[in-house]
Enzyme design. Structure first.
Site, mmCIF file in Angstrom:
data_model
loop_
_atom_site.group_PDB
_atom_site.id
_atom_site.type_symbol
_atom_site.label_atom_id
_atom_site.label_comp_id
_atom_site.label_asym_id
_atom_site.label_seq_id
_atom_site.Cartn_x
_atom_site.Cartn_y
_atom_site.Cartn_z
ATOM 1 N N GLU A 169 76.084 -23.159 34.777
ATOM 2 C CA GLU A 169 75.501 -24.440 35.100
ATOM 3 C C GLU A 169 75.176 -24.946 36.418
ATOM 4 O O GLU A 169 75.848 -24.852 37.284
ATOM 5 C CB GLU A 169 76.454 -25.632 34.317
ATOM 6 C CG GLU A 169 76.037 -26.990 34.169
ATOM 7 C CD GLU A 169 76.924 -27.826 33.301
ATOM 8 O OE1 GLU A 169 76.314 -29.056 33.282
ATOM 9 O OE2 GLU A 169 77.854 -27.505 32.650
ATOM 10 N N VAL A 170 73.882 -25.363 36.584
ATOM 11 C CA VAL A 170 73.358 -25.798 37.588
ATOM 12 C C VAL A 170 73.518 -24.914 38.905
ATOM 13 O O VAL A 170 74.324 -25.463 39.769
ATOM 14 C CB VAL A 170 73.544 -27.117 38.116
ATOM 15 C CG1 VAL A 170 72.685 -28.056 39.042
ATOM 16 C CG2 VAL A 170 73.430 -28.145 36.730
#
Length: 274
Positions: A169-170
């Site tokens: 994630e990110v």
């Protein structure tokens, strides 16, 4: 629930990675969302344990489903947060009993290892991890050499203990490419660029009805938000009209009531001594 089914297994997801096939993944929380994803042929679904049920399994059809095990105060199982490895095992076996295909677990390495040692398919989490947010803040993770190296070490450690996939994630796209290529983990990318094995979005972002923060990686494919707000206003108005109708004596009308013949009612009155 039978272990024999037509939906993919972990080995099928691994084979997709090996062939370089892109995997589609959605977070869903309702039967309607799960059924729509199944009808659309979405490969993987992420469903929190609190939403998981035999009915949800049926709605999800042949989608490979990752069920989220609650972490700390982020959810409860049997009325309490999961704390020990035994808690996580109990929850995984329970959810697996009605068709979970793998389990998201962001707990410690020892708990993840315990699940893996019990032959439970585990998906970990790398990068921006919401349940660890106090340590990082809401930001991309891995934009410095040291952070990127820590992400790779995290991935290697999970690979070593038997974890088969991870939500990524990110994370910067080039870092995600290294993680994807240098480990066997199925990288489920959410804001991690085009090199991740899967592209993972929340249904509320895809359908445009989210009310929370709109992430940079979100993409709206159908703006259902306005229609859903319109439906809610229609629902509220219908409820108001019903309330007014009740208070004004307009409901129920004759056609909404059950009738009794005069002679039977008269006989009833006589029997009751009224």
């Amino acid at each position: 629930m039978s272990m024999y089914h037509n939906r993919p297994h972990v080995q099928d997801i691994r084979a997709m990675k090996a062939r370089g096939e892109k995997i589609s993944m959605l977070y869903v929380s309702t039967l309607e969302e799960a059924a729509a994803a199944a009808a659309a042929g979405i490969h993987m679904l992420s469903i929190e344990g609190r939403f998981w049920s035999p009915e949800m399994r049926e709605a999800a059809g042949d989608c490979f489903v990752q069920v989220g095990l609650p972490y700390g105060g982020w959810g409860k199982f049997e009325g309490r947060p999961l704390a020990t490895g035994e808690d996580y095992l109990r929850a995984a076996f329970y959810y697996g009993g009605f068709g979970a295909d793998c389990f998201y677990c962001s707990a410690s390495y020892d708990i993840q290892k315990l699940l893996c040692e019990n032959h439970i398919p585990v998906v970990g989490h790398i990068g921006l991890i919401p349940s660890y947010i106090t340590w990082t803040g809401w930001r991309a993770v891995g934009k410095t050499a040291d952070e990127a190296a820590a992400l790779l070490a995290h991935a290697k450690k999970m690979e070593e203990i038997g974890v088969f996939g991870a939500e990524l994630e990110v994370v910067p796209d080039r870092v995600a490419k290294v993680l994807t290529e240098q480990t066997s983990l199925i990288m489920l990318g959410m804001g991690a660029g085009k090199y991740a094995d899967a592209q993972y979005l929340f249904t509320e972002d895809v359908c445009g009805y989210g009310v929370n923060h709109k992430p940079r990686h979100g993409k709206v494919y159908a703006d259902m938000g306005a229609k859903m707000r319109e439906l809610q206003q229609m629902r509220i108005q219908a409820f108001k009209d019903f309330k007014a109708d009740v208070e004004g004596g307009g409901y129920p009308e004759a056609g909404h009531s059950v009738t009794i013949k005069d002679d039977e009612f008269d006989a009833f009155v006589k029997k009751a001594g009224l």
